[in-house]
Design an enzyme around this catalytic site. Structure first.
Site, PDB file in Angstrom:
ATOM      1  N   GLU A   1     -41.827  45.359 -35.102  1.00  0.00           N
ATOM      2  CA  GLU A   1     -40.466  45.885 -35.070  1.00  0.00           C
ATOM      3  C   GLU A   1     -39.713  45.364 -33.847  1.00  0.00           C
ATOM      4  O   GLU A   1     -38.519  45.053 -33.927  1.00  0.00           O
ATOM      5  CB  GLU A   1     -40.507  47.418 -35.049  1.00  0.00           C
ATOM      6  CG  GLU A   1     -41.029  48.038 -36.337  1.00  0.00           C
ATOM      7  CD  GLU A   1     -41.259  49.529 -36.207  1.00  0.00           C
ATOM      8  OE1 GLU A   1     -41.141  50.060 -35.074  1.00  0.00           O
ATOM      9  OE2 GLU A   1     -41.557  50.177 -37.237  1.00  0.00           O
TER      10      GLU A   1
ATOM     11  N   HIS B   1     -47.613  36.121 -42.806  1.00  0.00           N
ATOM     12  CA  HIS B   1     -48.442  35.285 -41.929  1.00  0.00           C
ATOM     13  C   HIS B   1     -48.064  35.517 -40.466  1.00  0.00           C
ATOM     14  O   HIS B   1     -48.929  35.633 -39.596  1.00  0.00           O
ATOM     15  CB  HIS B   1     -48.271  33.814 -42.287  1.00  0.00           C
ATOM     16  CG  HIS B   1     -48.962  32.883 -41.344  1.00  0.00           C
ATOM     17  ND1 HIS B   1     -50.321  32.688 -41.351  1.00  0.00           N
ATOM     18  CD2 HIS B   1     -48.480  32.122 -40.331  1.00  0.00           C
ATOM     19  CE1 HIS B   1     -50.658  31.837 -40.400  1.00  0.00           C
ATOM     20  NE2 HIS B   1     -49.559  31.485 -39.751  1.00  0.00           N
TER      21      HIS B   1
END
Length: 470
Positions: free
Chosen positions: A148, A363
């Site tokens: 985040e 990824h």
């Protein structure tokens, strides 16, 4: 190496003694380490499985000149001792099959409900089990909040271990602090287990003066000499031959330790992987080669990478003992690494572990995996095969954990991570000169000119580089 050996009067005899003391290993020693799992009873509702057969031969004997006469005069025309060992002849024109009829089985201890499927595993006590779970939750929390933070523009890059928490923590718990770790970039949990603090993680991701990498590395590219954790490099699979070479050094020194290197399925498509496998097998280096086969090399699925039955079969091809485990099963991973370490050190041999798992996140923050795989597939793996939830269920069955404990743990973990980020964000950046240090004893003139030019540029554009110290 030949030059080094020739200059060492003590090392060469020691080397010869080491080589000569290595004998053939018996099949019984294999069974004592990885025994065949018994078939499951019908009430489990699962398909019976067995641990994979393991390749156990040592380096084959060579044909010596003094034995040539006896070899040539042998009456047995059905076999010949070729260089490398005795080979039987066959009248059949038959090629080796390209693919096995059945895939190699996957070692599993816990089902999705947290119930034991077998008694064939390395038992762990309550304290270790609870610590493993706490660290898995902490790793989940770190990944969520740091991800985040990157999306908010507070750090430039991040890579998570979502879906692979058991691989991180369970493998780390099975090692000794004397063992050396050569990571890829998805093993932050190994560092957490070894005592690398949350503030250390945050400082590295923010590249501040508290970063032990001095701000030179990309975020999430950790390293710590104190914790025997070699610094992460983005270049794919370069750490594998490094780990093998270091393991060979430990062997020559007679150390009671091994190395472990982590890599993904994509890393096995590189030349470094194959060179390292052969190097490890021939020199019998005490290294654990741990492949996280999560199905994807960024956006390239395993079906586009290789035709073989995953990675585990490559171990046998190179003469390396191997096993395939459920990477979402913490007890299976712990047991496999525990036994692999024992074999690597006591028998001086490499061991390959293929952990089947699924990358439940992107990824990295530079990737959007929804562009190349279905959202429904990702959500199913997160919901049904979550390794943290599975291990928690087992702890609850043992009577070692509760819902109240879980809520308290997660609230505390989130606050600790947020606090670490706030501290790291306020710390100053390293001095610009750190970019040019630690390479030369006395910097050459061209490097000094570059540093001078950089400082002048920052001085002219101070509004754009307010975080730099001049």
């Amino acid at each position: 190496m030949a030059l080094y050996l020739s200059k060492s009067g003590k090392l060469l005899p020691h080397f010869k003694q080491k080589i000569c003391s290595l004998g053939m290993i018996s099949l019984s020693s294999i069974a004592s380490c990885f025994s065949q799992n018994p078939p499951l009873s019908p009430e489990h509702g699962k398909t019976p499985y067995a641990a994979p057969s393991l390749f156990a031969s040592r380096r084959f004997g060579s044909v010596k000149a003094e034995n040539l006469a006896s070899i040539n005069n042998t009456a047995d025309s059905q076999a010949l001792n070729f260089p490398g060992g005795m080979v039987k002849f066959t009248p059949e024109l038959k090629f080796i099959s390209d693919l096995p009829e059945e895939r190699i089985n996957c070692y599993r201890v816990l089902d999705e409900s947290g119930h034991l499927l077998t008694s064939d595993f390395v038992e762990i006590d309550k304290d270790i089990a609870v610590k493993m779970y706490k660290e898995m939750v902490m790793l989940q929390t770190v990944d969520t909040i740091f991800y985040e933070a990157q999306r908010q523009g507070r750090i430039s890059f991040y890579v998570t271990a979502a879906g692979e928490e058991a691989i991180n923590i369970a493998s780390a718990a099975a090692l000794s602090m004397d063992d050396f770790v050569f990571p890829q970039y998805r093993e932050a949990g190994v560092l957490l287990w070894r005592g690398f603090g949350l503030q250390d993680l945050a400082n590295q991701c923010f590249g501040n003066v508290g970063d032990n990498c001095k701000g030179r590395q990309m975020p999430a590219h950790y390293g710590s000499k104190k914790h025997n954790y070699f610094t992460v490099a983005s270049t794919v699979a370069t750490q594998i031959p490094h780990a093998v070479g270091a393991a060979y050094s430990l062997k020559m020194e007679g150390r009671d330790a091994c190395t472990i290197t982590y890599f993904g399925d994509g890393g096995t498509s590189t030349g470094d992987f194959h060179a390292a496998m052969n190097f490890a097998a021939v020199l019998e280096a005490p290294v654990i080669l741990f492949c996280r086969n999560n199905g994807w090399a960024i956006s390239t699925p395993v079906s586009d990478q290789f035709r073989s039955d995953g990675i585990v079969v490559r171990g046998q091809a190179y003469g390396i003992r191997s096993i395939r485990v459920d990477g979402n099963d913490a007890l299976a991973v712990f047991s496999a690494v525990h036994m692999a370490r024992k074999m690597a050190i006591s028998e001086s041999r490499p061991v390959l572990i293929e952990a089947l798992t699924y990358r439940a996140g992107h990824h990295s923050t530079s990737d959007d995996s929804s562009k190349y795989r279905p959202i429904e597939e990702i959500e199913w793996w997160r919901a049904v095969q979550d390794p943290v939830a599975r291990f928690r269920k087992w702890l609850e069955i043992q009577g070692w954990w509760s819902c109240e404990s879980d809520t308290e743990l997660r609230d505390r973990a989130r606050q600790e991570v947020l606090d670490a980020i706030q501290v790291a964000e306020k710390m100053e950046k390293p001095d610009l000169g750190e970019i040019f240090r630690d390479v030369y004893d006395f910097p050459p003139s061209n490097l000094s000119d570059q540093e001078k030019s950089l400082r002048q540029t920052v001085q002219r554009h101070q509004r754009d580089y307010t975080h730099f110290q001049l």
